[in-house]
Design a protein around this motif. Sequence first.
Motif, mmCIF file in Angstrom:
data_model
loop_
_atom_site.group_PDB
_atom_site.id
_atom_site.type_symbol
_atom_site.label_atom_id
_atom_site.label_comp_id
_atom_site.label_asym_id
_atom_site.label_seq_id
_atom_site.Cartn_x
_atom_site.Cartn_y
_atom_site.Cartn_z
ATOM 1 N N ILE A 109 -2.313 -0.646 3.374
ATOM 2 C CA ILE A 109 -1.086 -1.446 3.461
ATOM 3 C C ILE A 109 -0.333 -1.120 4.743
ATOM 4 C CG2 ILE A 109 1.160 -1.861 2.412
ATOM 5 C CD1 ILE A 109 -0.095 -1.427 -0.314
ATOM 6 N N ALA A 139 3.754 -6.143 3.182
ATOM 7 C CA ALA A 139 3.400 -4.896 2.484
ATOM 8 C C ALA A 139 4.015 -4.845 1.093
ATOM 9 C CB ALA A 139 3.860 -3.711 3.318
ATOM 10 N N GLY A 143 2.174 -4.527 -2.550
ATOM 11 C CA GLY A 143 2.565 -3.549 -3.563
ATOM 12 C C GLY A 143 2.908 -4.205 -4.890
ATOM 13 N N ASN A 146 -0.267 -5.083 -6.642
ATOM 14 C CA ASN A 146 -0.820 -3.883 -7.283
ATOM 15 C C ASN A 146 -0.118 -3.603 -8.606
ATOM 16 O OD1 ASN A 146 -2.794 -3.168 -5.388
ATOM 17 N ND2 ASN A 146 -1.358 -1.977 -4.153
ATOM 18 N N THR A 161 -6.441 -0.260 -7.058
ATOM 19 C CA THR A 161 -5.899 0.018 -5.728
ATOM 20 C C THR A 161 -7.002 0.372 -4.735
ATOM 21 O OG1 THR A 161 -5.471 2.347 -6.306
ATOM 22 C CG2 THR A 161 -3.686 0.759 -6.647
ATOM 23 N N GLY A 255 4.603 -0.093 -1.808
ATOM 24 C CA GLY A 255 4.188 -1.020 -0.769
ATOM 25 C C GLY A 255 5.228 -1.163 0.334
#
Length: 356
Positions: A109, A139, A143, A146, A161, A255
């Motif tokens: 990231i 980013a 995140g 995720n 991840t 993130g």
Amino acid sequence: MDSSHAPAGSLETRKAEVTGPAGSESSRARPQRRAGGRLLGAHLERFALPLLLVLIIAFFGVFPASSTVFLSGANVSVVLANQSVVTLVALALIFPLVAGHFDFSVGGIAVLSSVVTAASMAHFSLPLWLSCLLGVAVAAVVGAVNGLLVARFGMNAFVSTLGMATLLGGLIQWYTGGLAIIGVDPAFTKFGSSSWLGLPRVVFVVAVLAFLAWYLLTHTPFGRSLYAIGSNNRAAVLVGLPLRRYTQTAFCLSGTLAGLAGVILAARTGGANADNGTYLLFPALAAVFLGATAILPGRFNVVGTVFGVLFVAVSVSGLTLSGAANWVDQVFNGVALLVAVGLSSYLGRRRSGQGT
């Protein structure tokens, strides 16, 4: 008077009168000494890593092969500036780890953010502020994805991840063609390389972000709840904590911090390189797990992580200046990670009452 005619128990009574107070005092002193010993041991455990860092600095400061350069202002500045990105990646790792999850995509990231930031300026001629904002925003979105995969769809964080990191590495290679991106705003590069009050400017940015992360985790209901979720998520659900929402937030914060690391990386390098980010991930992991052995042993924490970053960086710098081979960096990071994971796991079990 014949002792055979003395009242029963009189001899014992006289002994008790003579030795009783001392014996009683000794009996009271033993628990106090034990408590004092435990307190001293707890303090030594908490501050062992900072003390070890001081010893490492002192050793390489007087070691003939490294003493002439190690403590120089130039070397200190280089070490601090180079570790600014790793520190932010380590801080990004803390939030999912506190919630009980790994995030192996933070390195990817960070590199993605640097590519977006640099490409926005070099390829699309966007303003500096907007380019940085786009890098962090992309980013943060990764995140959030995720967090969605882990919290909403119940996917294993380790696997998901890791898959995200592989995906990001492929996308970076596709967009860049394996070539570095150059041609960013000169003011951006100047910020990444300039100093203020004798220290690199990026160090002050990292210090502010580290303080905010520390405050969020230790002085807010969200941070305390996140620790509770990571400690026992079933109990956290039973007391009414929003497990999914907090887990998603932890990954989103991860993130975002990784995105900020990517922006600083682009400023430091004057562009972006095509990479998968593993060179950032493993030193950050070593720092986070080393940090879990200090300050709050058995718990991932910001202050301990900063000491972990400094310990690894200072040790590698000292070894390099002493003439160690290039492979020492990777070996040291690997050994530090293995030792840190073992120690933090042991301390975590002991803290929860499951260790011996």
